[in-house]
Structure formats: structure tokens, C-alpha cells
Scaffold this active site. Structure first.
Site, short mmCIF file in Angstrom:
data_model
loop_
_atom_site.label_atom_id
_atom_site.label_comp_id
_atom_site.label_asym_id
_atom_site.label_seq_id
_atom_site.Cartn_x
_atom_site.Cartn_y
_atom_site.Cartn_z
N GLY A 1 49.84 -12.23 30.94
CA GLY A 1 49.42 -12.52 29.68
C GLY A 1 48.78 -11.50 28.85
N LEU B 1 43.67 -9.46 24.65
CA LEU B 1 42.73 -9.53 25.77
C LEU B 1 43.48 -8.80 26.97
CD1 LEU B 1 40.13 -11.88 26.43
CD2 LEU B 1 41.57 -11.03 28.31
N ASN C 1 40.07 -18.81 27.82
CA ASN C 1 39.05 -19.42 27.14
C ASN C 1 38.93 -20.96 27.40
OD1 ASN C 1 37.90 -17.53 25.44
ND2 ASN C 1 39.51 -17.50 24.15
N LYS D 1 30.39 -19.69 26.59
CA LYS D 1 31.52 -19.19 25.93
C LYS D 1 32.04 -20.03 24.90
CE LYS D 1 34.62 -16.08 24.44
NZ LYS D 1 35.77 -15.58 25.18
N ASN E 1 35.83 -20.42 16.58
CA ASN E 1 37.39 -20.54 16.31
C ASN E 1 37.92 -21.69 15.71
OD1 ASN E 1 39.32 -18.64 18.34
ND2 ASN E 1 37.29 -18.75 19.22
#
Length: 333
Positions: A11, A15, A105, A187, A195
Site C-alpha cells: 500500500g 502514508l 484507518n 484516531k 474526513n
């Protein structure tokens, strides 16, 4: 655990590329499993643009997981919309002593990884960092960078601290926590409002707070809202605080205690980000699927399971689900 020789990043968006590049820079053997950026990274490396330090990293690029080989540490930084590919992308990298660390996330990714690879192999964590992929192979670091990690199946072990030291060796703040599930809920207290409302805000504050949704073609939709846009609007600030409180209450129902002062800390940390567009906003503007399930719908389901009232979260999910179905119409060229 044995010595960490090879680190695979699965990925390689903003990030994964950022943290993988920093690990490469201090001498670790890092392999990037890439898709669309493969040729660029192979030819030019990965450019990290940051006020702290800009540099070009040259990790080993791979297009197929079988090219990577066995990795000692597998960093999973996929969008959660790609979790159905866990077996395909990660299984070829796993050896007898491999550790799978997800930095994704939302909720549920570590549960799925534990089901596939076994709970003792899985670690979990999250990142508090502002990053954007501004071009193929180019990552812009805007602020922050802290990582929090923990064991999926229990308290920290020797390997937890060893992996934390690997990140610290690359000048990455990495904290080890006793309860990684608490870290996930913390988080969420940032991800859900900033978001979510960043996208849902295109209906306007009044539209969001009304009891009906109208997406007729003639309805005027607003641009997505940056963190700065949300913070300077008194109404949105109250919605942000309300969402954080609902999430804190839901976490408490699962015996996860988060202090009220954590809400003030989130506002404080966000205030220095400037006009930051979180990842969900960028996905939406590109017409890509949003990470609805892990970040928004799963917390809502968990609240409903224990009969925790979350009217703002319910409203946010309703708006986002509706907008997700209309994203191609909204951003058609």
C-alpha cells in the site's frame, strides 16, 4: 523475534511511501509493492517533500508480491477498500517469523488480518500525520508524523519495542501502547469528523443539519471542506465536538476510556494543519470509493450493538453513503 532484515510496504500511497522512504533512508532493506507508480519509482525513486527534510528514496520496487519474497516486517498501508486483497498481496510475503503491522484507518482491519495470518503474528497501529500524494512518486509532508503501535493479541512484548526502535531509528516518533484498540478509537475521533464532514460539508451546514437530503440535479453543492474551513465555522465546530463525544461514549461502552481533554488536544493539533484536505476528501474528488465501512459504518454498528445513541454519526453516515453513490455524477468531467 529474529533480526528485521527486509521490510515490505504493502500500500504505497502517501502514508506507506512516506514511512517506507524514511526507513530506507537510514539503511533498511525496504521493498515497495506498487501498482500505478511502479515505473516512476523504478526510474526516479520516491520524492519526499517536507519542511523538515526533503529527499529522494530508492526502495526496491515490485509489481507482484511474489517478486518481494519473504519479509520480516510487513507494513500494511492499503486503503481499507482493498482489504479483500489481503491474502493475494500479503500471503506470499509471510515466512515463519514475519510480523504483519497494519497502519490502516478505522476498525476491523487487524481483526481480518488476525483471522488470515493468526493473532500472534499481527500488530496494529495508527499514524497521526498530514500527507498528500501530489504526483506519481511524490509525497508532500505537511505536519506531524507520530506512529502508535501495539500488539493485536495482548500487551507489548519484546518485539513491540524492537519494532518501535526501528521507526525511531528513522527519526519517526513511535509510541508503544498497552491497548491498541483504544488507540484506534482515539484516531477515529479525528478521522470521523474531519474526513467525514470534509466531504459531507458539500451539502452545506444547513443541509447537513436538516432532516431531509436533496440531491436533485439543480441543487447547488459546495466544495469539500478543509480542516481550516471546518474549524473556522462555529456550527461545524459544534458538530465536530458532538461527533467526538459520541465516539468517546461508544468507546467507553466497550470499556475503553478516553479523557475529555483528548477532544481539546485534537482541536489544538488540527489548528496547525492549515487548509489540509484529508485522504477521504481527495478520494471523493477523484471519484474513488471512500473508506466508508472501516472509518464510519463500523463504529456506527458497534454503537448500535450496545445501544449507544449516536445521532450525529448516524446523520454523517447517511449523508456519506448517499454522496458515495453520487460521486461520479458530482465530479464528472
Amino acid at each position: 523475534m529474529g533480526k528485521i532484515n527486509r521490510i515490505a510496504v504493502v500500500g504505497c500511497g502517501a502514508l506507506g511511501s512516506y514511512y517506507g522512504a524514511k526507513l530506507w533512508k537510514v539503511g533498511h532493506d525496504v521493498v515497495f509493492l506498487l501498482r500505478s507508480d511502479y515505473q516512476v519509482v523504478r526510474s526516479n525513486g520516491v520524492l519526499i517533500e517536507s519542511s523538515e527534510e526533503s529527499f529522494v528514496a530508492h526502495p526496491k520496487p515490485a509489481k507482484d508480491p511474489h517478486e518481494v519474497g519473504i519479509a520480516d516486517l510487513i507494513l500494511v498501508a492499503l486503503k481499507t477498500t482493498a482489504n479483500h486483497r489481503f491474502r493475494e498481496l500479503i500471503m506470499p510475503l509471510v515466512g515463519p517469523n514475519s510480523v504483519v503491522l497494519t497502519l490502516q484507518n478505522g476498525l476491523g482491519s487487524d481483526d481480518e488480518l488476525a483471522r488470515i495470518f493468526g493473532p500472534n503474528r499481527v500488530m496494529s497501529g495508527h499514524c497521526f500525520v498530514c500527507l498528500n500524494r501530489i504526483a506519481p512518486g511524490v509525497i508532500k509532508h505537511l505536519a506531524h508524523g507520530r506512529i502508535v503501535i501495539g500488539e493485536y493479541s495482548g500487551p507489548p512484548t519484546t518485539r513491540t519495542w524492537e519494532i518501535a526502535e526501528i521507526f525511531r531509528s528513522a527519526s519517526i516518533q513511535c509510541d508503544v501502547v498497552e491497548n491498541v484498540q483504544r488507540a484506534h478509537w482515539e484516531k477515529l475521533m479525528w478521522n470521523v469528523p474531519f474526513n467525514g464532514l470534509g466531504v459531507a460539508g458539500i451539502v452545506g451546514y444547513e443541509g447537513f443539519m436538516s432532516k431531509t437530503l436533496d440531491f436533485a440535479p439543480e441543487v447547488v453543492l459546495h466544495p469539500v471542506l478543509t480542516t481550516e474551513d471546518l474549524l473556522k465555522h462555529a456550527g461545524w465546530r459544534e458538530v465536530i465536538k458532538g461527533l467526538m463525544e459520541e465516539l468517546r461514549t461508544t468507546a467507553a461502552a466497550y470499556d475503553i476510556q478516553i479523557s475529555e481533554g483528548f477532544i481539546d488536544l485534537m482541536f489544538e493539533l488540527t489548528s496547525v494543519m492549515g487548509p489540509y484536505k484529508a485522504s477521504t476528501l481527495l478520494d471523493f474528488e477523484k471519484g474513488l470509493p471512500m473508506e466508508l465501512d472501516a472509518i464510519f459504518l463500523e463504529p456506527l454498528r458497534r454503537a448500535a450493538t450496545l445501544q449507544v445513541s449516536t445521532p450525529l454519526l448516524q446523520r454523517l453516515c447517511d449523508v456519506l453513503v448517499a454522496l458515495d453513490g453520487l460521486r461520479e455524477r458530482i465530479y464528472q468531467k
